[in-house]
Design an enzyme around this catalytic site. Structure first.
Site, PDB file in Angstrom:
ATOM      1  N   PHE A 123     -25.220   6.280  11.746  1.00 37.64           N
ATOM      2  CA  PHE A 123     -24.905   6.093  13.165  1.00 37.64           C
ATOM      3  C   PHE A 123     -23.381   6.054  13.304  1.00 37.64           C
ATOM      4  O   PHE A 123     -22.756   5.032  12.996  1.00 37.64           O
ATOM      5  CB  PHE A 123     -25.535   4.762  13.596  1.00 37.64           C
ATOM      6  N   LEU A 125     -20.660   5.663  15.389  1.00 39.92           N
ATOM      7  CA  LEU A 125     -20.058   5.219  16.652  1.00 39.92           C
ATOM      8  C   LEU A 125     -18.657   4.652  16.393  1.00 39.92           C
ATOM      9  O   LEU A 125     -17.673   5.073  17.007  1.00 39.92           O
ATOM     10  CB  LEU A 125     -20.953   4.155  17.312  1.00 39.92           C
ATOM     11  N   GLY A 131     -13.760  -0.210  17.969  1.00 38.81           N
ATOM     12  CA  GLY A 131     -14.815  -1.083  17.480  1.00 38.81           C
ATOM     13  C   GLY A 131     -15.609  -1.627  18.649  1.00 38.81           C
ATOM     14  O   GLY A 131     -16.547  -0.982  19.147  1.00 38.81           O
ATOM     15  N   TRP A 156     -16.649   2.412   8.868  1.00 40.45           N
ATOM     16  CA  TRP A 156     -17.683   1.380   8.638  1.00 40.45           C
ATOM     17  C   TRP A 156     -19.077   1.932   8.893  1.00 40.45           C
ATOM     18  O   TRP A 156     -19.896   1.263   9.518  1.00 40.45           O
ATOM     19  CB  TRP A 156     -17.461   0.151   9.541  1.00 40.45           C
ATOM     20  N   ARG A 268     -33.783 -30.420  -9.094  1.00 46.47           N
ATOM     21  CA  ARG A 268     -32.500 -30.973  -9.533  1.00 46.47           C
ATOM     22  C   ARG A 268     -32.499 -32.502  -9.408  1.00 46.47           C
ATOM     23  O   ARG A 268     -32.787 -33.030  -8.332  1.00 46.47           O
ATOM     24  CB  ARG A 268     -31.397 -30.367  -8.648  1.00 46.47           C
ATOM     25  N   GLN A 336     -24.266 -25.745  -0.311  1.00 48.09           N
ATOM     26  CA  GLN A 336     -23.966 -27.181  -0.429  1.00 48.09           C
ATOM     27  C   GLN A 336     -25.116 -27.905  -1.127  1.00 48.09           C
ATOM     28  O   GLN A 336     -24.893 -28.775  -1.973  1.00 48.09           O
ATOM     29  CB  GLN A 336     -23.722 -27.770   0.983  1.00 48.09           C
ATOM     30  N   GLY A 340     -22.667 -26.733  -7.537  1.00 43.28           N
ATOM     31  CA  GLY A 340     -22.032 -25.705  -8.363  1.00 43.28           C
ATOM     32  C   GLY A 340     -22.960 -24.541  -8.670  1.00 43.28           C
ATOM     33  O   GLY A 340     -22.518 -23.391  -8.766  1.00 43.28           O
ATOM     34  N   GLU A 363     -22.783  -4.231  14.575  1.00 47.11           N
ATOM     35  CA  GLU A 363     -23.704  -4.039  15.708  1.00 47.11           C
ATOM     36  C   GLU A 363     -23.356  -4.949  16.884  1.00 47.11           C
ATOM     37  O   GLU A 363     -24.228  -5.446  17.592  1.00 47.11           O
ATOM     38  CB  GLU A 363     -25.155  -4.181  15.264  1.00 47.11           C
ATOM     39  N   THR A 365     -19.972  -7.776  17.721  1.00 42.80           N
ATOM     40  CA  THR A 365     -19.565  -9.098  17.227  1.00 42.80           C
ATOM     41  C   THR A 365     -20.237 -10.215  18.050  1.00 42.80           C
ATOM     42  O   THR A 365     -20.756  -9.971  19.147  1.00 42.80           O
ATOM     43  CB  THR A 365     -18.040  -9.275  17.376  1.00 42.80           C
TER      44      THR A 365
HETATM   45  N1  CAA Z   1     -28.949   0.557  27.429  1.00 44.75           N
HETATM   46  C1  CAA Z   1     -28.704   1.670  28.176  1.00 44.75           C
HETATM   47  N2  CAA Z   1     -27.581   1.798  28.938  1.00 44.75           N
HETATM   48  C2  CAA Z   1     -26.696   0.793  28.926  1.00 44.75           C
HETATM   49  C3  CAA Z   1     -26.894  -0.373  28.163  1.00 44.75           C
HETATM   50  C4  CAA Z   1     -28.071  -0.482  27.397  1.00 44.75           C
HETATM   51  N3  CAA Z   1     -28.323  -1.579  26.661  1.00 44.75           N
HETATM   52  N4  CAA Z   1     -25.831  -1.215  28.335  1.00 44.75           N
HETATM   53  C5  CAA Z   1     -25.008  -0.577  29.183  1.00 44.75           C
HETATM   54  N5  CAA Z   1     -25.527   0.620  29.543  1.00 44.75           N
HETATM   55  C6  CAA Z   1     -24.970   1.590  30.503  1.00 44.75           C
HETATM   56  C7  CAA Z   1     -24.646   0.887  31.803  1.00 44.75           C
HETATM   57  O1  CAA Z   1     -25.783   0.863  32.652  1.00 44.75           O
HETATM   58  C8  CAA Z   1     -23.557   1.753  32.361  1.00 44.75           C
HETATM   59  O2  CAA Z   1     -24.146   2.888  32.960  1.00 44.75           O
HETATM   60  P1  CAA Z   1     -23.462   3.642  34.236  1.00 44.75           P
HETATM   61  O3  CAA Z   1     -22.238   4.304  33.726  1.00 44.75           O
HETATM   62  O4  CAA Z   1     -24.508   4.618  34.677  1.00 44.75           O
HETATM   63  O5  CAA Z   1     -23.168   2.586  35.237  1.00 44.75           O
HETATM   64  C9  CAA Z   1     -22.807   2.224  31.116  1.00 44.75           C
HETATM   65  O6  CAA Z   1     -23.717   2.068  30.030  1.00 44.75           O
HETATM   66  C10 CAA Z   1     -21.562   1.404  30.851  1.00 44.75           C
HETATM   67  O7  CAA Z   1     -21.964   0.058  30.696  1.00 44.75           O
HETATM   68  P2  CAA Z   1     -20.929  -1.149  30.666  1.00 44.75           P
HETATM   69  O8  CAA Z   1     -20.084  -1.118  31.906  1.00 44.75           O
HETATM   70  O9  CAA Z   1     -21.708  -2.378  30.387  1.00 44.75           O
HETATM   71  O10 CAA Z   1     -19.990  -0.783  29.420  1.00 44.75           O
HETATM   72  P3  CAA Z   1     -18.728  -1.520  28.836  1.00 44.75           P
HETATM   73  O11 CAA Z   1     -17.688  -0.496  28.555  1.00 44.75           O
HETATM   74  O12 CAA Z   1     -18.357  -2.705  29.670  1.00 44.75           O
HETATM   75  O13 CAA Z   1     -19.208  -1.967  27.371  1.00 44.75           O
HETATM   76  C11 CAA Z   1     -19.950  -3.489  25.737  1.00 44.75           C
HETATM   77  C12 CAA Z   1     -20.047  -2.932  27.154  1.00 44.75           C
HETATM   78  C13 CAA Z   1     -21.104  -4.464  25.731  1.00 44.75           C
HETATM   79  C14 CAA Z   1     -18.676  -4.197  25.406  1.00 44.75           C
HETATM   80  C15 CAA Z   1     -20.177  -2.344  24.709  1.00 44.75           C
HETATM   81  O14 CAA Z   1     -19.036  -1.518  24.604  1.00 44.75           O
HETATM   82  C16 CAA Z   1     -20.540  -2.858  23.343  1.00 44.75           C
HETATM   83  O15 CAA Z   1     -21.686  -3.201  23.093  1.00 44.75           O
HETATM   84  N6  CAA Z   1     -19.562  -2.910  22.409  1.00 44.75           N
HETATM   85  C17 CAA Z   1     -19.835  -3.260  21.022  1.00 44.75           C
HETATM   86  C18 CAA Z   1     -20.022  -2.010  20.206  1.00 44.75           C
HETATM   87  C19 CAA Z   1     -20.882  -2.244  19.010  1.00 44.75           C
HETATM   88  O16 CAA Z   1     -21.858  -2.982  19.026  1.00 44.75           O
HETATM   89  N7  CAA Z   1     -20.576  -1.533  17.942  1.00 44.75           N
HETATM   90  C20 CAA Z   1     -21.373  -1.585  16.759  1.00 44.75           C
HETATM   91  C21 CAA Z   1     -21.235  -0.316  16.010  1.00 44.75           C
HETATM   92  S1  CAA Z   1     -22.656   0.234  15.186  1.00 44.75           S
HETATM   93  C22 CAA Z   1     -22.715  -0.537  13.712  1.00 44.75           C
HETATM   94  O17 CAA Z   1     -22.160  -1.580  13.494  1.00 44.75           O
HETATM   95  C23 CAA Z   1     -23.658   0.205  12.812  1.00 44.75           C
HETATM   96  C24 CAA Z   1     -23.488   0.225  11.353  1.00 44.75           C
HETATM   97  O18 CAA Z   1     -23.416   1.307  10.720  1.00 44.75           O
HETATM   98  C25 CAA Z   1     -23.621  -1.029  10.628  1.00 44.75           C
END
Ligand code: CAA
Length: 386
Positions: A123, A125, A131, A156, A268, A336, A340, A363, A365
């Site tokens: 994935f 992203l 981030g 990552w 223990r 804890q 040890g 996924e 913070t």
């Molecule tokens: N499902 C579907 N659509 C969604 C949604 C959801 N859960 N949440 C938001 N949307 C839609 C909204 O309806 C909105 O749609 P419109 O444009 O039509 O209005 C659009 O998305 C934008 O939504 P927001 O205004 O809420 O977006 P935002 O920019 O404010 O961001 C945020 C919100 C919660 C901060 C988001 O950016 C976020 O979750 N950030 C964290 C990113 C993250 O979790 N990254 C993890 C990476 S993956 C990983 O770690 C995997 C790995 O390999 C281990």
């Protein structure tokens, strides 16, 4: 909401527990010591049906509901978070996105191969500079006559070195901000797709984590998942499933901490009696049990909502926030209790402590989960200047 598990759910949970004890627990320490991404074990979890638990049988999955998927992930998470990460990424981030947004052709092409473990997925992203602000993708997709050229960098990325297909999120038109994002199904054997392992992690030593350079990777028009412009929603909806899976895995870590601590404390002896008989040790065990049970209930509620097809982003964030923070605390308390002995890898609590730390980071913070909860309660988006 009915907390009673069905007979089938109880059986699947018990089977997952036995499988974990037989196949995973034994190998977890050695794989962590050797930084070994265990493809043989991946094959075994695929054969158990754990890579596509929520994918309908017609696409090669086990066709289970989310509550049951959560029960499996809890058991695997108790055994090894590196293995659990494979399940979470493959099932929740990759399969669930293809299932929700894919064309019939895309579903038939990718899902059976992913569910069987023939192919792994990743994935893409997160980027070096992107981030929490996931909408701010620097990776660019440029239209060509026959498809798209993708250039940028991802960071990552779990399983990035082994994936055969990568979900790559990219900006097609910066003027459109998040509405310009698209998600592409990229075959990783394309020229220009260059993954590299990230070394020296604190934990998850048996899990693969990569940075990926994308240098003019060519994809066809039918590699777009959903429509151009849907990319951000594809990512967020996949994370609704991924965060649930991480939360369920953390319930497993909490449960493991309780079980290991109870067992150790009864064996223990100090001051002429088992340390389990001391009130302060029982207090630590009670604290862990409380965190475990509360996390499990929140995960069950999120799963129950998903199975009803009801909105669950808020409840999933609550479950993820609580379960991951609880698991960090439980791992700390469990060490804890062990004293040890918990500081070396003779006991799984040492690995729990290192592996769990990333769960409040990846996924989304804990701070992002709090902002999602805060926004739902107040109606105010704290990320947009007033
Ligand atoms: N499902 C579907 N659509 C969604 C949604 C959801 N859960 N949440 C938001 N949307 C839609 C909204 O309806 C909105 O749609 P419109 O444009 O039509 O209005 C659009 O998305 C934008 O939504 P927001 O205004 O809420 O977006 P935002 O920019 O404010 O961001 C945020 C919100 C919660 C901060 C988001 O950016 C976020 O979750 N950030 C964290 C990113 C993250 O979790 N990254 C993890 C990476 S993956 C990983 O770690 C995997 C790995 O390999 C281990």
């Amino acid at each position: 909401m009915d907390f009673e598990l069905t007979d089938e759910q109880r059986l699947i949970k018990r089977t997952a527990r036995e499988f974990t004890d037989r196949e995973i627990v034994e190998r977890a320490r050695e794989n962590a010591r050797n930084h070994h991404f265990d493809l043989e074990l991946v094959k075994k979890i695929a054969d158990q049906g754990y890579l596509g638990a929520i994918v309908p049988a017609e696409y090669g999955g086990a066709g289970l509901d989310y509550v049951t998927y959560g029960l499996i992930v809890e058991e695997i998470g108790r055994g090894c978070s590196s293995v659990r990460t494979v399940i979470s990424v493959q099932t929740s981030l990759v399969c669930s996105a293809i299932l929700k947004w894919g064309t019939e052709e895309q579903k038939r092409h990718y899902l059976p191969r992913l569910c069987s473990g023939e192919w792994l997925g990743c994935f893409g992203l997160t980027e070096p500079d992107t981030g929490s602000d996931a909408a701010n993708q620097r990776t660019r997709a440029t239209k060509t006559d026959s498809g798209w050229l993708i250039s940028g960098a991802k960071m990552w990325i779990s399983m990035g070195d082994y994936a055969r297909v990568a979900l790559i999120f990219a900006q097609t038109d910066p003027a459109l901000a998040h509405k310009g994002l698209a998600c592409f199904l990229v075959d990783t054997d394309q020229p220009g797709f260059k993954p590299q392992p990230i070394e020296h992690k604190m934990g998850l030593h048996a899990s693969d984590t990569a940075s990926i350079a994308l240098e003019d990777v060519e994809v066809s028009d039918d590699a777009v998942l959903g429509s151009v412009g849907d990319g951000f929603k594809v990512a967020m909806s996949a994370l609704d499933s991924g965060r649930y899976s991480v939360a369920a895995g953390c319930v497993g870590i909490c449960q493991g901490c309780v079980e290991e601590s109870v067992s150790y404390a009864k064996e223990r002896e100090q001051f002429g009696r088992p340390i389990a008989s001391f009130q302060l040790v029982q207090g630590m065990i009670a604290d862990m049990v409380l965190k475990t049970e509360a996390s499990r209930m929140l995960v069950l509620r999120a799963g129950w909502l998903k199975d009803k097809g009801a909105p669950n982003t808020l409840e999933t964030s609550i479950a993820k926030l609580h379960a991951t923070e609880a698991a960090v605390e439980c791992a700390n308390i469990a060490i804890q209790v062990h004293g040890g002995a918990g500081y070396v890898d003779d006991h799984p609590v040492e690995r729990y402590f290192r592996d769990v730390r990333v769960t409040t980071l990846y996924e989304g913070t804990s701070q992002i989960q709090k902002l999602i909860i805060g926004r739902a309660m107040t109606g105010i988006n704290a990320l947009v200047p007033a």
